[in-house]
Design a protein around this motif. Structure first.
Motif, PDB file in Angstrom:
ATOM      1  N   SER A 263       0.667  -1.482  -0.265  1.00  0.00           N
ATOM      2  CA  SER A 263       0.071   0.262   0.185  1.00  0.00           C
ATOM      3  C   SER A 263       1.019   1.174  -0.199  1.00  0.00           C
ATOM      4  CB  SER A 263      -1.048   0.194   1.108  1.00  0.00           C
ATOM      5  OG  SER A 263      -0.813   1.205   1.956  1.00  0.00           O
ATOM      6  N   GLN A 310      -5.721  -1.911   2.839  1.00  0.00           N
ATOM      7  CA  GLN A 310      -3.957  -2.000   3.159  1.00  0.00           C
ATOM      8  C   GLN A 310      -3.620  -2.851   2.939  1.00  0.00           C
ATOM      9  OE1 GLN A 310      -3.437   1.610   5.227  1.00  0.00           O
ATOM     10  NE2 GLN A 310      -3.909   3.316   4.342  1.00  0.00           N
ATOM     11  N   ALA A 313      -3.983  -4.364  -0.209  1.00  0.00           N
ATOM     12  CA  ALA A 313      -3.308  -4.191  -1.173  1.00  0.00           C
ATOM     13  C   ALA A 313      -1.875  -5.196  -1.240  1.00  0.00           C
ATOM     14  CB  ALA A 313      -3.305  -2.338  -1.658  1.00  0.00           C
TER      15      ALA A 313
END
Ligand code: SAH
Ligand code: F3S
Length: 439
Positions: A263, A310, A313
């Motif tokens: 992220s 996040q 990600a």
């Protein structure tokens, strides 16, 4: 003549600590010490420590407790390395049977410090000496085909989670000529593969030469077959460095490229100096320049403020980057690092859950990649007997481990091997007989 004193060193943490322990054997060997592999018969016991995560430190605390029992009258117990540097004299106060606390820049003082400790003093030396490269002290290595060579000490980056800049001090590089001389000496003793070590090893610069010059210089040494290096920093792969990798035959087709998170927002809070787009671009450049290159990485989960999205990600990145291996860690708060002051620390159970999911994802990806490699042939350097059984352990240029049915005398040999099976992470292989080219 006085009796030879025996020294035992137990090593935790990264490859640089392994190299530093060999250096300490060198320092002490010069002073008449001999190495022992068992704490029971040691006059001096040193624990070379890691401070990167709390669990690494807790292991050392437990181990120091155990080692105290082996301490003989007049014996010395020392804690050295990054945890020693981090805690300094406080470590002496907390561990009454520890005599010595010595940081990574003070190893040349060990003989003197040990003598004082033998006289009953308890002392620490954690001064930074930014000029220190231990250039005049030959490391005492275990003989073998592979060797670690430290080319850079310290770190000038300031990743907000990391204690290393505080335990190893400012970055400095050895002179290229000194590194070349050391590697040439190793080759004469039978080493054919070296791993160049530094915290951001590809930012190596000795004032005149950069990392590209280092690769070319070391790669030009007669008899050296393989060069590895760890760990590079993603944005220090300049076009010059990538070009040097591509044209230097000895440089292996594997890069350990710590990414830490998938992220951009987390990377910013970590003060990593790249975005995911840039990181993937570096991978693409390396893949283009070095065909067949493999990648491993380091990933931290549960960094302060990391949201579910996040973290997702990061899972996506594992797929996009297609890593061949990954070392995964749960964020560990380190006193004295900037991240301590960040808000929204992730609860431990959430971080553990994320780590579990990440490990699964990485494993599945690596397994899939490795299954697809069965049948491939590679050059393997036979390193040593495997821990279990009678097989030998080899390593390919791409950093895959392969178990081979060869005698112990094969250590140091290069063979062309075919992958015959995989556990998911390591391979079994058979030696391929050289074949005549068919026209
Ligand atoms: N540049 C160095 C980094 C040393 S620390 C090198 O790779 O040689 C090694 C790895 O430990 C880092 O890449 C990071 O993933 C992990 N690490 C460092 N500090 C940490 C922390 N506070 N909590 C969890 N993992 C950490
Ligand atoms: Fe640590 Fe970042 Fe340096 S991870 S060692 S501060 S590059």
């Amino acid at each position: 003549m006085t009796e030879l004193r025996r020294v035992y060193i137990e090593t935790y943490g990264c490859q640089m600590n392994v190299a530093d322990s060999e250096l300490m054997f060198g320092v002490l060997g010069r002073d008449g010490y001999v190495r022992t592999e068992t704490p029971e018969d040691a006059d001096v016991m040193l624990v070379n420590t890691c401070a990167v995560r709390d669990n690494a430190e807790q292991r050392v605390v437990g181990r120091v407790g155990e080692l105290q029992r082996h301490k003989r009258a007049g014996g010395v117990l020392g804690v050295v390395g990054c945890m020693a540097q981090r805690l300094g004299p406080a470590l002496l106060a907390g561990a009454p049977r520890v005599d010595l606390v010595v940081g990574p820049d003070a190893y040349r003082n060990l003989p003197e410090l040990i003598d004082l400790a033998c006289g009953g003093e308890r002392l620490s030396d954690t001064e930074f000496r930014s000029w220190e490269h231990y250039e005049d002290i030959p490391a005492l290595r275990q003989k073998g085909p592979t060797a670690f060579v430290t080319v850079q000490r310290g770190c000038d980056y300031r990743c907000t989670f990391c204690i290393v800049p505080q335990t190893r001090g400012p970055e400095r590089s050895r002179n290229l000529a000194d590194v070349e001389r050391e590697v040439a000496g190793l080759v004469l003793q039978g080493t054919s593969e070296v791993t160049l070590l530094g915290q951001t090893v590809n930012s190596y610069h000795d004032g005149q030469h950069d990392f590209a010059d280092l690769l070319r210089g070391v790669g030009g040494i007669d008899g050296l077959q393989r060069i590895r290096f760890t760990s590079p920093y993603p944005t220090d792969f300049t076009p010059r460095v990538i070009e040097a990798m591509a044209v230097t035959r000895a440089v292996c087709e594997h890069v350990h490229l710590p990414v830490q998170s998938g992220s951009d927002a987390v990377l910013r809070r970590m003060l990593r100096r790249y975005t995911i787009e840039r990181y993937l671009e570096v991978m693409t450049q390396l893949r283009r320049a070095v065909p067949g290159i493999t990648f491993s990485t380091d990933i931290i989960v549960g960094f302060p403020g990391e949201t579910e999205a996040q973290f997702d990600a990061t899972l996506s990145l594992v797929a996009a980057a297609d890593f061949d291996d990954a070392y995964t860690f749960k964020y560990s708060v380190r006193e004295g690092t900037p991240a301590v002051r960040l808000k929204d620390h992730v609860p431990d159970d959430v971080a553990s859950w994320r780590l579990g999911r990440l490990v699964e994802t990485v494993r599945a990806n690596v397994r899939r990649k490795n299954m697809a490699r069965i049948g491939e042939t590679h050059e393997a350097l036979v390193e040593r007997p495997a821990r279990r059984g009678t097989l030998m352990l080899g390593r390919t240029r791409g950093n895959h481990l392969v178990l081979l049915d060869l005698p112990p005398t094969a250590a140091g040999e290069y063979h062309t091997v075919r992958f015959t099976g995989t556990t998911g992470s390591t391979f079994t292989g058979s030696v391929v007989q050289p074949q005549m080219a068919v026209l």
